[in-house]
Design an enzyme around this catalytic site. Structure first.
Site, PDB file in Angstrom:
ATOM      1  N   GLY A  56       0.848  -1.192   0.000  1.00 47.61           N
ATOM      2  CA  GLY A  56       0.000   0.000   0.000  1.00 47.61           C
ATOM      3  C   GLY A  56       0.875   1.229   0.000  1.00 47.61           C
ATOM      4  O   GLY A  56       2.073   1.145   0.282  1.00 47.61           O
ATOM      5  N   CYS A  83       5.299  -6.278   1.366  1.00 52.44           N
ATOM      6  CA  CYS A  83       5.637  -4.852   1.337  1.00 52.44           C
ATOM      7  C   CYS A  83       5.001  -4.134   2.538  1.00 52.44           C
ATOM      8  O   CYS A  83       5.330  -4.428   3.680  1.00 52.44           O
ATOM      9  CB  CYS A  83       5.209  -4.248   0.002  1.00 52.44           C
ATOM     10  SG  CYS A  83       5.930  -2.620  -0.273  1.00 52.44           S
ATOM     11  N   TYR A  84       4.054  -3.239   2.293  1.00 52.44           N
ATOM     12  CA  TYR A  84       3.397  -2.565   3.412  1.00 52.44           C
ATOM     13  C   TYR A  84       2.803  -3.589   4.380  1.00 52.44           C
ATOM     14  O   TYR A  84       2.830  -3.407   5.595  1.00 52.44           O
ATOM     15  CB  TYR A  84       2.275  -1.652   2.892  1.00 52.44           C
ATOM     16  CG  TYR A  84       1.579  -0.859   3.976  1.00 52.44           C
ATOM     17  CD1 TYR A  84       2.094   0.354   4.414  1.00 52.44           C
ATOM     18  CD2 TYR A  84       0.418  -1.350   4.584  1.00 52.44           C
ATOM     19  CE1 TYR A  84       1.476   1.068   5.416  1.00 52.44           C
ATOM     20  CE2 TYR A  84      -0.208  -0.642   5.590  1.00 52.44           C
ATOM     21  CZ  TYR A  84       0.324   0.572   6.001  1.00 52.44           C
ATOM     22  OH  TYR A  84      -0.290   1.270   6.994  1.00 52.44           O
ATOM     23  N   HIS A 170       7.977  -7.598  -3.921  1.00 50.29           N
ATOM     24  CA  HIS A 170       6.694  -7.981  -4.538  1.00 50.29           C
ATOM     25  C   HIS A 170       6.820  -9.307  -5.284  1.00 50.29           C
ATOM     26  O   HIS A 170       7.279  -9.328  -6.426  1.00 50.29           O
ATOM     27  CB  HIS A 170       6.232  -6.886  -5.503  1.00 50.29           C
ATOM     28  CG  HIS A 170       5.779  -5.658  -4.790  1.00 50.29           C
ATOM     29  ND1 HIS A 170       4.486  -5.471  -4.383  1.00 50.29           N
ATOM     30  CD2 HIS A 170       6.470  -4.562  -4.373  1.00 50.29           C
ATOM     31  CE1 HIS A 170       4.376  -4.313  -3.762  1.00 50.29           C
ATOM     32  NE2 HIS A 170       5.577  -3.742  -3.736  1.00 50.29           N
ATOM     33  N   GLU A 172       4.478 -10.934  -6.572  1.00 50.14           N
ATOM     34  CA  GLU A 172       3.416 -11.083  -7.574  1.00 50.14           C
ATOM     35  C   GLU A 172       3.793 -10.534  -8.940  1.00 50.14           C
ATOM     36  O   GLU A 172       3.105 -10.801  -9.921  1.00 50.14           O
ATOM     37  CB  GLU A 172       2.122 -10.412  -7.078  1.00 50.14           C
ATOM     38  CG  GLU A 172       2.135  -8.897  -6.993  1.00 50.14           C
ATOM     39  CD  GLU A 172       2.764  -8.350  -5.707  1.00 50.14           C
ATOM     40  OE1 GLU A 172       3.514  -9.087  -5.048  1.00 50.14           O
ATOM     41  OE2 GLU A 172       2.516  -7.177  -5.393  1.00 50.14           O
ATOM     42  N   SER A 224     -26.023 -10.841 -25.294  1.00 50.97           N
ATOM     43  CA  SER A 224     -25.543  -9.791 -26.181  1.00 50.97           C
ATOM     44  C   SER A 224     -24.693 -10.368 -27.300  1.00 50.97           C
ATOM     45  O   SER A 224     -24.377  -9.682 -28.259  1.00 50.97           O
ATOM     46  CB  SER A 224     -24.696  -8.805 -25.376  1.00 50.97           C
ATOM     47  OG  SER A 224     -23.525  -9.457 -24.915  1.00 50.97           O
ATOM     48  N   GLY A 225     -24.312 -11.628 -27.169  1.00 52.21           N
ATOM     49  CA  GLY A 225     -23.360 -12.194 -28.121  1.00 52.21           C
ATOM     50  C   GLY A 225     -21.955 -12.176 -27.540  1.00 52.21           C
ATOM     51  O   GLY A 225     -21.065 -12.859 -28.026  1.00 52.21           O
ATOM     52  N   GLY A 226     -21.751 -11.392 -26.482  1.00 49.46           N
ATOM     53  CA  GLY A 226     -20.441 -11.322 -25.833  1.00 49.46           C
ATOM     54  C   GLY A 226     -20.216 -12.528 -24.934  1.00 49.46           C
ATOM     55  O   GLY A 226     -21.153 -13.257 -24.603  1.00 49.46           O
ATOM     56  N   VAL A 227     -18.959 -12.685 -24.510  1.00 52.53           N
ATOM     57  CA  VAL A 227     -18.595 -13.910 -23.788  1.00 52.53           C
ATOM     58  C   VAL A 227     -19.197 -13.956 -22.378  1.00 52.53           C
ATOM     59  O   VAL A 227     -19.629 -15.014 -21.913  1.00 52.53           O
ATOM     60  CB  VAL A 227     -17.050 -14.113 -23.777  1.00 52.53           C
ATOM     61  CG1 VAL A 227     -16.344 -12.980 -23.089  1.00 52.53           C
ATOM     62  CG2 VAL A 227     -16.675 -15.434 -23.132  1.00 52.53           C
ATOM     63  N   ASP A 228     -19.295 -12.810 -21.701  1.00 54.11           N
ATOM     64  CA  ASP A 228     -19.748 -12.841 -20.308  1.00 54.11           C
ATOM     65  C   ASP A 228     -21.198 -13.298 -20.176  1.00 54.11           C
ATOM     66  O   ASP A 228     -21.509 -14.209 -19.411  1.00 54.11           O
ATOM     67  CB  ASP A 228     -19.591 -11.463 -19.646  1.00 54.11           C
ATOM     68  CG  ASP A 228     -18.166 -10.952 -19.740  1.00 54.11           C
ATOM     69  OD1 ASP A 228     -17.265 -11.787 -19.965  1.00 54.11           O
ATOM     70  OD2 ASP A 228     -17.962  -9.740 -19.608  1.00 54.11           O
ATOM     71  N   SER A 229     -22.090 -12.663 -20.941  1.00 54.75           N
ATOM     72  CA  SER A 229     -23.498 -13.050 -20.817  1.00 54.75           C
ATOM     73  C   SER A 229     -23.694 -14.477 -21.332  1.00 54.75           C
ATOM     74  O   SER A 229     -24.531 -15.229 -20.816  1.00 54.75           O
ATOM     75  CB  SER A 229     -24.412 -12.073 -21.554  1.00 54.75           C
ATOM     76  OG  SER A 229     -24.144 -12.061 -22.935  1.00 54.75           O
ATOM     77  N   LYS A 367     -11.844 -12.161 -16.219  1.00 58.27           N
ATOM     78  CA  LYS A 367     -12.202 -12.422 -17.621  1.00 58.27           C
ATOM     79  C   LYS A 367     -11.564 -13.710 -18.166  1.00 58.27           C
ATOM     80  O   LYS A 367     -12.235 -14.505 -18.822  1.00 58.27           O
ATOM     81  CB  LYS A 367     -11.761 -11.228 -18.469  1.00 58.27           C
ATOM     82  CG  LYS A 367     -12.227 -11.275 -19.901  1.00 58.27           C
ATOM     83  CD  LYS A 367     -13.572 -10.623 -20.013  1.00 58.27           C
ATOM     84  CE  LYS A 367     -14.030 -10.449 -21.425  1.00 58.27           C
ATOM     85  NZ  LYS A 367     -15.323  -9.747 -21.467  1.00 58.27           N
TER      86      LYS A 367
END
Ligand code: XMP
Length: 511
Positions: A56, A83-84, A170, A172, A224-229, A367
């Site tokens: 942080g 770290c913090y 770090h 990560e 919608s045609g998108g991957v999420d929905s 995602k």
């Protein structure tokens, strides 16, 4: 099994807090980001297998700096401070953190005790990525120093008996070699997790959760045609079968073959009850003569909600609305509690009197994890890897008036572009690639005749998150094929231009 329990990452405001959770998940362990000020009761209720205290921007010695309740270390849950987070841990346990005047930013040499739990298998000297002013100067009781760097005599510490570990650097980020191994040592060796959290597990868990939530009521999902929905809909369909009805509003601003693919995949292949609303004419009529980009967006967004709502009202006893909310949306909204329905045309905001409860089976996923789940569910590769596509669709890629003729020109040119981009193996390397149709026309010559036609502009960008983007350096021979084919094959086009603007100052879309 122990793997149902998450590793909670306490967010102290680090740029990289999300990345810690992602890295741990990459090693097949569920990890969730939580606010740093959870109460002891909230922490216990979540039953974590381990806790990570993130970095942080603050200094622990500032009066208002976020601190850690020492009671956290009495829960018997393993803790990793980063770290913090390491400094907050040291301070809470009676150690000393001071500004030594020797801060480190960027790459630093690292010397480790190879017998330290986190550093198993690491060579005694390597490097790491640092970002700190303060350092732990006096260890808390029970700890030993397990690493050092030029600017941090205590670059890592451990209290094996209490399962408390900390690193000043770090782990990560990719600039710390072996960093993700350290996170894995913590998750697997210290927290005792098996590392079996996979998309398959997510599917099974979510199916149970959806069944418990929905009972025998009906569920509505806007596609919608998108991957999420799409992934959210398939998960819900697996869970409750024909209790789900999907509504797909075709506003006519979609790309070539897109509507057919939704109908084929959902209606025919998965046999999901699907209402395909053919609203192309309604949208075209509303858009006639509209050239202002914001008005186009508004008209499409509002009409979309109206159409969706009309269809929803035709269904009886709907109790739930599926939304493809992702973990990044949950984190951005700053809360892990129920999200409001966004008045977003992709999802379909509904009026209050419909009183639908949200069903959000992707709330815990990033995602790329959603894509893995989609693949696991057998979704076609094209749908799983689809580039983002704006809700208002081609309407905001046609500058000026949106007419059927101009839609056809753009749709055809875009299809050629996509085909060539895929054939050259560039599709997945690009954040987005598409064609834009401006209002101007220019003179050309085809055969022996003069032409006066539109140009097509190619926009192809790379990006991590759409906040910034760079124009993609597509190979010249690929550009040549795209240009030749579009000019030869698309009636009404006699020129192809390339957009070489980054974002900022440009945006990705043209409107
Ligand atoms: P810009 O053009 O602002 O776009 O750089 C950033 C990202 O957002 C997408 N975009 C939209 N997505 N509805 C959406 O669902 C919209 O109205 C919309 N406008 C832009 C755009 O495609 C890019 O990925």
């Amino acid at each position: 099994m122990a793997d149902d329990r998450p590793i909670l990452v306490f967010d102290f405001g680090a740029q990289y807090a999300q990345l810690i959770a992602r890295r741990i998940r990459e090693r097949s362990v569920l990890s969730e980001l939580v606010p740093h000020d959870l109460t002891m009761a909230e922490i216990t209720a979540r039953n974590p297998a381990g806790i990570v205290l993130s970095g942080g921007p603050a200094s622990v010695n500032e009066p208002d700096a976020p601190s850690v309740d020492p009671a956290l270390f009495d829960l018997g849950v393993p803790v990793l401070g980063i770290c913090y987070g390491m400094q907050a841990m040291a301070q809470a346990l009676g150690g000393t953190v001071s500004g030594t005047g020797a801060g480190e930013f960027g790459k630093a040499e690292l010397t480790v005790q190879p017998d330290a739990v986190l550093f198993t298998g690491l060579s005694p000297t390597s490097s790491c990525w640092m970002s700190h002013n303060d350092s732990v100067t006096i260890l808390p009781d029970g700890f030993r120093a397990t690493a050092s760097s030029p600017g941090a005599p205590v670059a890592a510490m451990e209290d094996v008996a209490r399962r408390l570990h900390a690193v000043q650097f770090h782990p990560e980020v990719v600039h710390t070699p072996g960093g993700t191994d350290m996170l894995e040592r913590f998750a697997i060796d210290v927290c005792g997790l098996a590392g079996t959290w996979t998309p398959r597990r997510v599917i099974d868990e979510q199916i149970e959760r959806i069944r418990a939530q929905v009972g025998d009521r009906r569920v509505l999902c806007g596609l919608s045609g998108g991957v999420d929905s799409a992934v959210a809909a398939l998960l819900v369909h697996r869970a409750v079968g024909d209790q789900l009805t999907c509504v797909f509003v075709d506003h006519g601003m979609l790309r070539e073959g897109e509507a057919e693919q939704v109908v084929e995949t959902f209606g025919h292949h998965y046999k999901v009850p699907l209402v395909h609303v053919q609203a192309q004419e309604r949208f075209l009529t509303l858009l006639a003569g509209v050239t202002d980009p914001e008005r186009k967006r508004k008209i499409i967004g509002e009409a979309f909600i109206r159409v969706f709502e009309e269809e929803a009202r035709k269904l009886d006893d709907v109790g739930f609305l599926v939304q493809g909310t992702l973990y990044s949306d949950v984190i951005e909204s700053g809360s892990n509690t129920a999200a409001k329905i966004k008045s977003h045309h992709n999802v379909g905001g509904l009026p209050d009197d419909m009183d639908l409860e949200l069903c959000e089976p992707l709330r815990l996923l990033f995602k790329d994890e959603v894509r893995q789940v989609g693949s696991e569910l057998g979704m076609p590769e094209r749908m799983v890897w689809r580039q983002p596509f704006p809700g208002p669709g081609l309407a905001i890629r046609i500058i000026g008036d949106v007419t059927e003729e101009r839609l056809n020109i753009l749709r055809h040119a875009d299809a050629v572009l996509q085909e060539e981009i895929r054939a050259a193996d560039w599709y997945r390397r690009l954040w987005q690639s598409f064609a834009v149709l401006p209002t101007i026309r220019s003179v050309g010559v085809m055969g022996d005749a003069r032409t006066y036609d539109y140009p097509i502009i190619i926009r192809a960008v790379t990006s991590e998150d759409a906040m910034t983007a760079d124009w993609a350096r597509l190979p010249y021979d690929l550009l040549e094929r795209i240009s030749t084919r579009i000019i030869n094959e698309v009636d009404g086009v006699n020129r192809v231009a390339l957009d070489i603007s980054s974002k900022p100052p440009g945006t990705i879309e043209w409107e």
